[in-house]
Design a protein around this motif. Sequence first.
Motif, PDB file in Angstrom:
ATOM      1  N   UNK A  24       1.177  -1.008  -0.125  1.00 29.53           N
ATOM      2  CA  UNK A  24       0.125   0.046  -0.269  1.00 29.53           C
ATOM      3  C   UNK A  24       1.105   1.114  -0.108  1.00 29.53           C
ATOM      4  N   UNK A  25       2.096   1.078   0.851  1.00 34.29           N
ATOM      5  CA  UNK A  25       3.126   2.344   0.617  1.00 34.29           C
ATOM      6  C   UNK A  25       3.656   2.388  -0.458  1.00 34.29           C
ATOM      7  N   UNK A  26       3.836   1.539  -1.232  1.00 27.72           N
ATOM      8  CA  UNK A  26       4.292   1.331  -2.268  1.00 27.72           C
ATOM      9  C   UNK A  26       3.332   2.111  -3.661  1.00 27.72           C
ATOM     10  N   UNK A  27       2.522   1.379  -3.533  1.00 22.31           N
ATOM     11  CA  UNK A  27       1.339   1.886  -4.478  1.00 22.31           C
ATOM     12  C   UNK A  27       1.052   3.718  -4.531  1.00 22.31           C
ATOM     13  N   UNK A  28       0.515   4.025  -3.012  1.00 22.48           N
ATOM     14  CA  UNK A  28      -0.324   5.116  -2.992  1.00 22.48           C
ATOM     15  C   UNK A  28       1.306   6.562  -2.756  1.00 22.48           C
ATOM     16  N   UNK A  29       2.227   6.373  -1.857  1.00 22.39           N
ATOM     17  CA  UNK A  29       3.526   7.126  -1.543  1.00 22.39           C
ATOM     18  C   UNK A  29       5.406   6.689  -2.010  1.00 22.39           C
ATOM     19  N   UNK A  30       4.781   6.213  -3.476  1.00 28.11           N
ATOM     20  CA  UNK A  30       6.094   5.887  -4.333  1.00 28.11           C
ATOM     21  C   UNK A  30       6.854   5.144  -3.699  1.00 28.11           C
ATOM     22  N   UNK A  31       8.662   5.071  -3.853  1.00 24.92           N
ATOM     23  CA  UNK A  31       9.516   3.181  -3.920  1.00 24.92           C
ATOM     24  C   UNK A  31      10.174   4.286  -2.529  1.00 24.92           C
ATOM     25  N   UNK A  32      11.050   6.272  -1.834  1.00 19.43           N
ATOM     26  CA  UNK A  32      10.722   5.979  -0.702  1.00 19.43           C
ATOM     27  C   UNK A  32      10.439   6.068   0.186  1.00 19.43           C
ATOM     28  N   UNK A  33       9.123   5.746   0.327  1.00 21.51           N
ATOM     29  CA  UNK A  33       8.746   5.583   1.696  1.00 21.51           C
ATOM     30  C   UNK A  33       8.285   3.757   2.001  1.00 21.51           C
ATOM     31  N   UNK A  34       8.664   2.902   1.071  1.00 22.95           N
ATOM     32  CA  UNK A  34       8.613   1.646   0.273  1.00 22.95           C
ATOM     33  C   UNK A  34       9.942   1.357   1.911  1.00 22.95           C
ATOM     34  N   UNK A  35      10.580   2.350   0.789  1.00 25.49           N
ATOM     35  CA  UNK A  35      12.584   2.068   1.947  1.00 25.49           C
ATOM     36  C   UNK A  35      12.575   2.052   3.064  1.00 25.49           C
ATOM     37  N   UNK A  36      12.000   3.038   3.611  1.00 25.01           N
ATOM     38  CA  UNK A  36      11.819   3.476   4.878  1.00 25.01           C
ATOM     39  C   UNK A  36      10.894   2.485   5.947  1.00 25.01           C
ATOM     40  N   UNK A  37       9.458   2.593   5.122  1.00 20.15           N
ATOM     41  CA  UNK A  37       9.559   0.850   6.018  1.00 20.15           C
ATOM     42  C   UNK A  37       9.008   0.297   5.812  1.00 20.15           C
ATOM     43  N   UNK A  38       9.860  -0.964   4.884  1.00 17.19           N
ATOM     44  CA  UNK A  38      10.816  -1.673   4.683  1.00 17.19           C
ATOM     45  C   UNK A  38      11.929  -2.014   5.606  1.00 17.19           C
ATOM     46  N   UNK A  39      12.458  -1.694   6.191  1.00 21.08           N
ATOM     47  CA  UNK A  39      13.809  -1.061   6.702  1.00 21.08           C
ATOM     48  C   UNK A  39      13.129  -1.531   7.968  1.00 21.08           C
ATOM     49  N   UNK A  40      12.125  -0.794   8.434  1.00 23.31           N
ATOM     50  CA  UNK A  40      11.832  -1.089  10.132  1.00 23.31           C
ATOM     51  C   UNK A  40      10.807  -2.564   9.702  1.00 23.31           C
ATOM     52  N   UNK A  41      10.120  -3.085   8.303  1.00 21.60           N
ATOM     53  CA  UNK A  41       9.409  -4.140   9.008  1.00 21.60           C
ATOM     54  C   UNK A  41      10.575  -4.995   8.401  1.00 21.60           C
ATOM     55  N   UNK A  42      11.356  -5.252   8.388  1.00 20.28           N
ATOM     56  CA  UNK A  42      12.255  -6.576   8.065  1.00 20.28           C
ATOM     57  C   UNK A  42      13.145  -6.539   9.524  1.00 20.28           C
ATOM     58  N   UNK A  43      12.679  -5.574  10.184  1.00 16.54           N
ATOM     59  CA  UNK A  43      14.210  -5.445  11.340  1.00 16.54           C
ATOM     60  C   UNK A  43      12.973  -6.187  12.607  1.00 16.54           C
ATOM     61  N   UNK A  44      11.273  -6.051  12.338  1.00 18.44           N
ATOM     62  CA  UNK A  44      10.681  -5.967  13.196  1.00 18.44           C
ATOM     63  C   UNK A  44      10.953  -7.621  12.631  1.00 18.44           C
ATOM     64  N   UNK A  45      10.783  -7.579  11.348  1.00 14.04           N
ATOM     65  CA  UNK A  45      10.260  -9.499  11.227  1.00 14.04           C
ATOM     66  C   UNK A  45      11.392 -10.115  11.054  1.00 14.04           C
ATOM     67  N   UNK A  46      12.993  -9.595  12.276  1.00 15.50           N
ATOM     68  CA  UNK A  46      14.127 -10.410  12.339  1.00 15.50           C
ATOM     69  C   UNK A  46      13.449 -10.885  13.790  1.00 15.50           C
ATOM     70  N   UNK A  47      13.765  -9.550  14.620  1.00 10.69           N
ATOM     71  CA  UNK A  47      13.639  -9.813  15.413  1.00 10.69           C
ATOM     72  C   UNK A  47      12.564 -10.801  16.540  1.00 10.69           C
ATOM     73  N   UNK A  48      11.104 -10.633  15.605  1.00  9.35           N
ATOM     74  CA  UNK A  48       9.772 -12.022  16.526  1.00  9.35           C
ATOM     75  C   UNK A  48      10.009 -12.783  16.016  1.00  9.35           C
ATOM     76  N   UNK A  49      11.371 -13.832  15.428  1.00  5.60           N
ATOM     77  CA  UNK A  49      11.407 -14.605  15.042  1.00  5.60           C
ATOM     78  C   UNK A  49      11.416 -15.316  16.328  1.00  5.60           C
ATOM     79  N   UNK A  50      12.318 -15.248  17.612  1.00  9.73           N
ATOM     80  CA  UNK A  50      11.682 -16.069  18.624  1.00  9.73           C
ATOM     81  C   UNK A  50      10.307 -16.339  18.376  1.00  9.73           C
ATOM     82  N   UNK A  51       9.110 -15.234  18.477  1.00  4.89           N
ATOM     83  CA  UNK A  51       7.947 -15.963  19.378  1.00  4.89           C
ATOM     84  C   UNK A  51       7.575 -16.566  18.362  1.00  4.89           C
ATOM     85  N   UNK A  52       8.178 -17.097  16.570  1.00  2.00           N
ATOM     86  CA  UNK A  52       7.088 -17.553  15.354  1.00  2.00           C
ATOM     87  C   UNK A  52       7.818 -18.917  15.623  1.00  2.00           C
ATOM     88  N   UNK A  53       9.308 -18.604  16.252  1.00  2.01           N
ATOM     89  CA  UNK A  53      10.101 -20.223  16.863  1.00  2.01           C
ATOM     90  C   UNK A  53       9.105 -20.932  17.908  1.00  2.01           C
TER      91      UNK A  53
END
Length: 463
Positions: free
Chosen positions: A232-261
């Motif tokens: 949604x961010x990519x379709x509405x706001x373009x690539x720069x906000x996507x990079x900002x959101x994805x950087x935080x999202x991928x870090x959160x995705x890594x940190x939440x791996x203990x719960x998923x495991x």
Amino acid sequence: MTDAAPRRRASRTFLLSLCARATRAGGRLLALWGCARNFSLEDTGHFAFWMTVGAVIALTTDFGLSELLLRNSTAAVSRERHAALSIRLGTFLALGALLVPGLLLLDSSKVAVAGGALLFGFALGIADFLAAIRRAEGTTRLELAESLWVAGAALAAGVVVLFAHPSIGAFALALGGAAAFVALLRLVAIRRSSRGDNGSTWSDAARTLHDSRWLWPRSLLGWLFLEVAILIVGLISGPAPVAIFAAAARLVGLVTQPMLALSFVFLPALAREATGGIDPLRRLTSVLHRLCVLMIPALVAAPILLGRGVLASLGAEYERALPVLWILATSYAGYSCLLSSVPLIVLRQERLIVQSLVLGQGLSIAAAIALTPAYGAKGAAIAVALGLLFPKPILLFGYRRARLPVGGGFELALLLAIVAWVAIAMRLSGLPQAALLAAGGLASVLATMRLLSHTALLVGPRS
């Protein structure tokens, strides 16, 4: 009757599964980090967008098979396993057949980035499926090996390209090509080894898909909060906000791996306990609740402590992702650790879980569409947090209906203490804040591992 079924300490199984999951999530984050360090913010945004498209395709074509095999690990399901592998192989080949004509519709300058990033995201999704196969078999070491082969091959190819021919298109194609090639080889090899005497038939495949019909939307909706927000961010706001959101999202995705495991370790163990009646299931569910609550401080502290340094290493413009990171980290800690859906999956209550996720995902999408134009990546993070709130009251109803424990006085007192700890930490800054977060996170890790070391999980059927 004496319970002579084989058991294994949960701590060992958890650590191996965590390493496997962290390898795959870390591969996504490292690929994004390499892209951000060597290419522009817009190029990184394009790469993150198409990697997310590949991940969504992988999630969609999983059809809930990963969770089905984990839930049915107590039964003799060799034909079911072979059928699931055949279905995933078919979707892999179908994607390859559709990828080339589909990419020709894009601008020629974006074909290499889109194709490579999409393949990379899809191949890591296949690695998730292969790891679930190994976890269902009870072979956690092979679960780690599957992750290392796919992610390791992709990152090695990416590093070579960065030194030899540093262009965003070549980098994306190297990552996607290497990951897809290794994932396809492993998929074919495991399918061949699981064939047994007769393999599986079309009717086996149809029956397997029918059995996973409610697990499919459950697994898809449960994983898509971050992925849909990125799109949604990519379709509405373009690539720069996507990079900002994805950087935080991928870090959160890594940190939440203990719960998923933890969830994937306990799913087959709870299924095995359920064969002995509701009481063994209730006892292990209580242990799972306590572990989840104990893990919250670590999941909150880790991204806040590490986030500033990781984001700064990507470039000065990525420090804008820090508020996004805090919103996602705290909301995902609560979502992941309160009222796990795993016991309800064991009791085949997937329809209730799907209903709760449909409401949550619908709210998240509507809020993201409304907030992203004005607030960009931060607005999308707020939308995700709102969507994550909705499923839990419905899951509480499911727990009560199934007579499952939802925690006692200890868990409630611990939750109140955690809320107070977070509130105090947020009022501090600098070294005092870091010290308080580090102390809470360390205590969380030690308490979690201690309880895991005293928890024995069934690794075979009850006698």
